[in-house]
Write an enzyme that holds these catalytic residues in place. Sequence first.
Site, short mmCIF file in Angstrom:
data_model
loop_
_atom_site.label_atom_id
_atom_site.label_comp_id
_atom_site.label_asym_id
_atom_site.label_seq_id
_atom_site.Cartn_x
_atom_site.Cartn_y
_atom_site.Cartn_z
N TRP A 144 -11.34 -6.78 -15.53
CA TRP A 144 -10.21 -6.27 -14.75
C TRP A 144 -8.88 -6.77 -15.33
CZ3 TRP A 144 -9.24 -2.59 -11.35
CH2 TRP A 144 -10.24 -2.10 -10.53
N GLU A 158 -14.40 -9.63 -13.41
CA GLU A 158 -13.04 -10.08 -13.11
C GLU A 158 -12.24 -10.28 -14.40
OE1 GLU A 158 -11.62 -10.38 -9.94
OE2 GLU A 158 -13.46 -9.25 -9.59
N TRP A 189 -1.16 -5.20 -6.51
CA TRP A 189 -0.28 -4.70 -5.45
C TRP A 189 -0.25 -3.17 -5.41
CZ3 TRP A 189 1.92 -6.42 -1.17
CH2 TRP A 189 1.88 -7.79 -0.94
N TRP A 214 5.69 -2.32 -1.69
CA TRP A 214 4.81 -3.23 -2.43
C TRP A 214 5.59 -4.11 -3.40
CZ3 TRP A 214 4.90 -2.80 -7.71
CH2 TRP A 214 5.33 -1.59 -8.26
N ASN A 273 -8.74 -14.48 -3.38
CA ASN A 273 -8.57 -13.09 -3.81
C ASN A 273 -8.85 -12.08 -2.70
OD1 ASN A 273 -7.94 -11.24 -6.06
ND2 ASN A 273 -10.03 -10.54 -5.70
N TRP A 331 9.77 3.67 2.84
CA TRP A 331 9.41 2.33 3.32
C TRP A 331 10.37 1.89 4.43
CZ3 TRP A 331 4.87 1.09 1.47
CH2 TRP A 331 4.49 1.49 0.18
#
Length: 436
Positions: free
Chosen positions: A262, A259, A366, A343, A325, A290
Amino acid sequence: MSVSKITIFWFRRDLRFEDNTALYYALKDKYPVLPLFIFDRNILDELDNREDARVSFIYDTVKSMQKQLEDKGSTLLVRYAKPMDVWQALLKEYDIAQVYTNRDYEPYAKERDQTIDKLLSKHDVSFMSCKDQVIYEKDEVLTNAGDFYKVFTPYKRAWLDKLSRTEVNPLPSALRFDNWYQTKTNGMPSLEDMNFKHSSLEIPDSNVDEKLISNYDKSRDYPGLQATTRLGIHLRFGTISIRKLVNQTRKLNDTFLNELIWREFYMQILHHNPQVVDKAFKPQYDNIPWRNDEEEFQRWCEGKTGYPIVDAGMRQLNAIGYMHNRVRMITASFLTKHLLIDWRWGEAYFASKLLDYELANNNGGWQWAAGSGVDAQPYFRIFNPYSQTDKFDKQHEYIRRWVPELDTEDYPEPMVDHKEARERALNIYKKAVGKN
């Protein structure tokens, strides 16, 4: 103007005395150090919530740090203004030899620092910046071809390989040094002076729970458990050291270390691709038509979609400034796939609410959910909220905590049918982006 030359250390996302890289080197240099913190109006004036808990957290932290410096006969200069205005005033007030600070990699911060560096150089003041908020920054982990990594797994392998060959030693506390500029307190603006009120939201502490981290891989996906560290806000504002955290946890749990990797992966993506702030990393994903139904977006924001796991997540976010998460992925997938809402709308909403908001992480997460990002899930992978609930909250412990009216007539029907929404998303994505 002050008689003797001084160094100014500029605090930003590094609100601590312990293991603070640029502060350590500033204090080892020859001039006495006067620290500075700016409540940046370019940022604060854009915030809609005047009880933003992040502002309260920064304020309380800065106030505590100022008190510690006053005990050493120094102070922390605190200003509420635009950085350019502050520095122009400081150049008139002090004989500044040099400025030290730690690097920030977000687009606004990079532009701000370039502007201040130019101003200082006109006055023959050097601007020294150090790496502090990451283990490896921008160009330190590259492919053999010298390019940035676009896929996480090979980046992680290279990152870990570099770590195995590198000493990551935390630096001594700055409070051990005596090279502070001796001056009287300058006070600091109140929250009210900045048009804010103190938030009542509880801030998680910065203690590292080694037992929790040891079990992280087994329990982190279950939102009903208290099984995540909640250290995000402390990493965001630098109230804990990333070096100390990595040293403390690297042998405890590989999943937890992943993590942290990341986090740095997304930071190097943002550094090399600043356009991702408002554009898809994969440009073809900006072709998606969208639906952007404002009423449906509002129902998602309020946690009234009729999908319990989604609603629980949104209500948790709205209530405490945090969302588990696993549920972040589910709610993001629901917005972008089930509702076909951009998004960027969801990213902005999370940015306004999350205590642990990081631009790189939030944007990366996202875009991952929408399929448009680097190393993203393919567009045809659409989270099923029901199966996710069965896997990770089967007894509805998490859901019932946040959706107490579940199974009553007060709880809304699902706003869309999962199967129909999934088929709609697949068709629209496929037409817009091809087979990807």
